[in-house]
Write a protein that holds these residues in place. Structure first.
Motif: not given
Length: 189
Positions: A8-10, A38-39, A43, A69
């Motif tokens: 997940t981003s956040t 974030s994508s 990561r 992305r």
């Protein structure tokens, strides 16, 4: 071995991350790599998952957008997996599960990846239009310049003999912001 990847981003999307982890475990993943990133940023857990998988394994994700992305990025990942003899499985792709071990699976993945990229680009376009409209109506001011608000503190700490690095760390701002605050000190213009 089935190896899962959840993202997940956040931190505010914790429930979404838990749901992905649950779905990946239910799909039989023996190991699940998870992260909140974030994508577009780095990561670390995806890198670890890619390093972990071995020939004959399958990397499993719940949705394409949790992995890549863009369509090009997705195919870069698929190529890297192919080189290791690893397939990709997407659990929820238009209600169907898709596996890249088959030609049909690759075709469906390509089509849906194109749609996902199109959807993201349309969302970004709508977002830009909304911001432009809000600016025109005087309702959008953007992010507060937090470093500028701390300029006086930066100058005070510098006068006390602190280094730029120490000031930046103490105030939670970048070194460049400290330098700007010192350059714009009253009476230096």
């Amino acid at each position: 071995m089935l190896v899962g990847y959840a993202r997940t981003s956040t931190a505010e999307q914790a429930a979404g991350l838990e749901a992905q982890q649950r779905d990946l475990s239910a799909a039989g993943c023996g190991r699940v790599f998870s992260e909140q990133a974030s994508s577009v940023g780095s990561r670390a857990e995806l890198v670890r998952a890619m390093d972990f998988v071995r020939e004959g394994d399958t990397l499993v994700v719940t949705k394409i957008d949790r992995l890549a992305r863009s369509t090009i990025h997705l195919w870069d990942i698929v190529r890297d997996l192919d080189m290791k003899g690893v397939s990709l499985r997407v659990l929820n792709l238009g209600g169907e599960m898709v596996d890249t071990r088959s030609a049909t699976g690759r075709l469906i993945l390509n089509i849906f990846a194109g749609f996902a990229q199109f959807e993201r680009e349309m969302m970004l376009e709508r977002q830009k239009e909304g911001i432009a409209k809000a600016k025109a109506e005087g309702r959008y001011t953007g992010r507060k310049p937090s470093a500028r608000l701390k300029a006086d503190d930066a100058r005070r700490l510098h006068a006390e003999g602190k280094t730029v690095t120490e000031i930046a760390k103490a105030l939670g701002i970048g070194r460049a912001s400290v330098y700007r605050a010192l350059e714009t000190a009253p009476g230096t213009a």
